[in-house]
Design a protein around this motif. Structure first.
Motif, mmCIF file in Angstrom:
data_model
loop_
_atom_site.group_PDB
_atom_site.id
_atom_site.type_symbol
_atom_site.label_atom_id
_atom_site.label_comp_id
_atom_site.label_asym_id
_atom_site.label_seq_id
_atom_site.Cartn_x
_atom_site.Cartn_y
_atom_site.Cartn_z
ATOM 1 N N GLN A 1 5.718 -0.736 4.359
ATOM 2 C CA GLN A 1 7.005 -1.253 3.913
ATOM 3 C C GLN A 1 6.845 -2.080 2.634
ATOM 4 N N ALA A 2 7.914 -2.105 1.843
ATOM 5 C CA ALA A 2 7.872 -2.864 0.596
ATOM 6 C C ALA A 2 7.674 -4.353 0.852
ATOM 7 N N ALA B 1 3.996 -5.133 1.618
ATOM 8 C CA ALA B 1 3.190 -4.949 0.405
ATOM 9 C C ALA B 1 3.332 -6.147 -0.522
ATOM 10 N N GLU B 2 4.557 -6.606 -0.719
ATOM 11 C CA GLU B 2 4.773 -7.736 -1.605
ATOM 12 C C GLU B 2 4.211 -9.028 -1.008
#
Length: 631
Positions: free
Chosen positions: A395-396, A399-400
């Motif tokens: 998922q974004a 990751a961030e």
């Protein structure tokens, strides 16, 4: 007044490093003697290192400790300070864990440990023999046994660790025999919440025996054990010294032994008990020492904190017991990882695989703190590396979160996607199945195993320590992959339950304010090995999972008893759902033992640990029919 100064030194001894350990004792002994200490106390088995386990079966290892003690005595012969040092001594067919009393170049005697623990992480009775009332042996010219030491300042008793853990230990008869000062040499492992229990227990022993009690603990780590160090001095139950924990060093305080004598004379219960105990206490040998001890003429009467004998000092900052426990746990985990890295001498750097989730984030933060500890000790700072290996299911948000925390910590992050490799492995598996499709769980495990294999490949090439970052709750129910996320060389958080992982991250967010922690806590917990995957949906709510873990594996309740207890803990939940969770937990736990016995070495931080070698020794192959009632 009869003033003495008691010095207590927490040292980080390494098993087998007998000469280096002795050098450290000699150095600290000289420092304490220079400062005017009357007695200088060092931890349990400080010369050989603790726990030495079956290494004590090597005669050369035991002999080397004796040689180093004799060297220590010779090199401190000019010191008037009385030294109390821990080691293992052999007499005939017996090995004893002893406290040695050394003064002015002479080894005056050995006093063996009597309470040999064989519970939890301890196996001492496997190799060691017990001391006991009236024991007196000849250890190559030095008396070994039940004895106290009469010096010009007063009478000293020494003992080892567990001897103070029960009220009927040797402290009682030795105090009735005349000992006023008791020195307890300890190597007591850390566990969450232990400090309050330890302090209260030792205060009770000091009060029960109307004695001045000095306790000193080793600091550092050995394999999976963590020792939080610290030291206490109590006088007749009153705390006089609380030395810093989690660090090497020494502290001291001045005690008026006339106060101990006066309180004994005033305490009718103690005197009555002493009279009835006399037949046993008369068997304690008294060693009378003629040589003068350290000059005490310059010691000042100990002033209480805040200079008030009636009130505690004002304005002391406090933290909540919960926050204190979490702070201690974080420091202990970092100390354990730092100790393993330094003492093994096998690695050049540390690596963590990040997923953007809670467990790997905590693993990275522990490694970050461990690296800081190593650098603060004056040694070269190890390089810390992080790796993020996303797939199409990542998922974004996670990751961030991984990128953010690495930026904040200054840790380089390498991103290596695994989708192409995953597709190749799926195709290879399909071929091995004769064209049949791999199961959904196989597809998930392929991703985890790719990440594990890549971390091993990096570790082998870089010569670095691959840190495994799984937690205790998911390990207990097999929510992990053999050859995948279960892999690693060392596992610092493997005995930290999921709810504690979350609480610890919340505490670290409060302490350090890292945005990466906040972002991680905002994501839904899950392995991201399949679309929209959520750990609590696949298992059960984390608080329920950890309650089942504690009740079933910790309290040893049956499934039926766990199902009965859960509604009282979660009254808002459906009792039928809670019963289903209890049954599901027991099934998963039993089926997953074969997994967690293959996991890497882990740190022991509580009363319940999942490690078959040194903690929860249960059969790998078993059935749970006994725990589900009749029918």
């Amino acid at each position: 007044m009869r003033l003495i100064e008691i010095g207590v030194a927490s040292l980080d001894a390494t098993v087998g490093a007998v000469r280096s350990n002795a050098d450290a004792v000699i150095r600290r002994a000289r420092e304490m003697a220079e400062a005017g200490a009357t007695i200088a106390c060092f931890p349990e088995q400080v010369l050989g290192g603790y726990p030495s386990e079956d290494l004590v079966q090597w005669g050369a290892f035991v002999d080397a400790q004796r040689r180093e003690l004799e060297r220590l005595a010779a090199e401190t012969a000019a010191l008037a300070t009385v030294l109390v040092v821990g080691l293992v001594v052999g007499v005939g067919g017996h090995l004893y864990n002893v406290a040695a009393v050394v003064h002015r170049g002479r080894i005056l005697g050995f006093v063996p440990k009597e309470k040999l623990p064989t519970y939890d992480v301890f196996y001492e009775a496997r190799t060691l023999s017990r001391g006991g009332p009236g024991l007196l042996l000849d250890a190559d010219g030095v008396p070994l046994g039940d004895q106290i030491f009469a010096f010009d300042f007063g009478t000293l008793a020494v003992e080892v660790c567990e001897d103070a853990w029960s009220p009927d230990g040797p402290m009682r008869r030795r105090c009735f025999a005349g000992a006023e000062v008791v020195v307890n040499l300890s190597a007591s492992p850390f566990r969450v919440g232990v400090v309050a229990t330890r302090r209260e227990m030792l205060a009770t022993r000091s009060a029960d025996n109307q004695a001045t009690l000095a306790y000193v603990n080793r600091v550092g780590a050995q394999d999976g054990l963590i020792f939080d160090g610290g030291a206490y001095v109590f006088q007749n139950g009153r705390l006089l010294l609380d030395a810093p924990r989690f660090e090497e060093g020494w502290s001291s305080c001045v005690v008026d032994l006339d106060r101990t004598r006066r309180m004994r004379r005033e305490n009718t219960t103690w005197r009555s008990d002493a009279e009835s105990f006399r037949p046993v206490s008369d068997r304690v040998r008294v060693v009378r020492v003629e040589a003068a001890t350290a000059d005490r003429s310059g010691l000042a009467y100990p002033a209480p904190p805040g200079r008030s004998f009636f009130l505690p000092p004002a304005g002391q900052a406090t933290v909540s017991p919960r926050d204190e426990a979490l702070d201690d746990l974080f420091e202990a985990l970092a100390l354990g990882l730092a100790g393993y890295y330094e003492k093994s001498g096998a690695f050049d750097g540390i690596g963590v695989a990040l997923s953007g989730g809670r467990d790997s984030l905590l693993g990275l933060l522990v490694a970050w703190r461990a690296v800081d500890r190593i650098a603060a000790s004056g040694k070269e700072r190890p390089a810390l590396h992080a790796f993020y290996m996303p797939s199409r299911h990542s998922q974004a948000g996670t990751a961030e979160a991984a990128r953010t925390i690495c930026r904040e910590l200054g840790v380089p992050l390498v991103e290596v996607p695994i989708d192409e490799a995953m597709d190749r492995e799926v195709e290879a598996t399909r071929a091995m199945l004769g064209g049949a499709e791999p199961t959904p769980i196989t597809r998930q495990n392929i991703q985890a195993r790719l990440r594990g294999a890549r971390m091993w490949n990096w570790s082998n090439s870089a010569g670095a320590l691959f840190v495994q970052t799984g937690d205790m709750s998911e390990k207990a129910v097999g929510y992990t992959t053999v050859g995948g996320d279960l892999e690693g060389a060392f596992s610092p958080i493997a005995n930290v339950p999921k709810t504690v992982v979350i609480a610890l991250l919340e505490r670290l967010l409060d302490r350090f304010g890292f945005e990466g922690i906040r972002r991680t806590l905002e994501t839904e917990a899950g392995p991201e090995l399949a679309p929209q995957q959520a750990a609590e949906a696949e298992l059960m709510p984390f608080p329920v999972l950890d309650a089942c873990l504690y009740l079933y594996a910790g309290e040893k309740l049956s499934v039926e008893e766990v199902a009965t207890a859960l509604p009282h803990l979660f009254p808002e939940a459906d009792p039928a759902a809670l019963r289903a969770y209890a049954e599901r937990f027991a099934t998963l736990f039993t089926r997953s033992i074969y997994k967690w016995v293959q996991s890497p070495l882990s740190l022991h931080v509580g009363t319940l640990d999942l490690e078959r070698e040194r903690a929860l020794q249960i059969p790998v192959v078993q059935r749970g029919e006994w725990g589900r009632g009749e029918g």
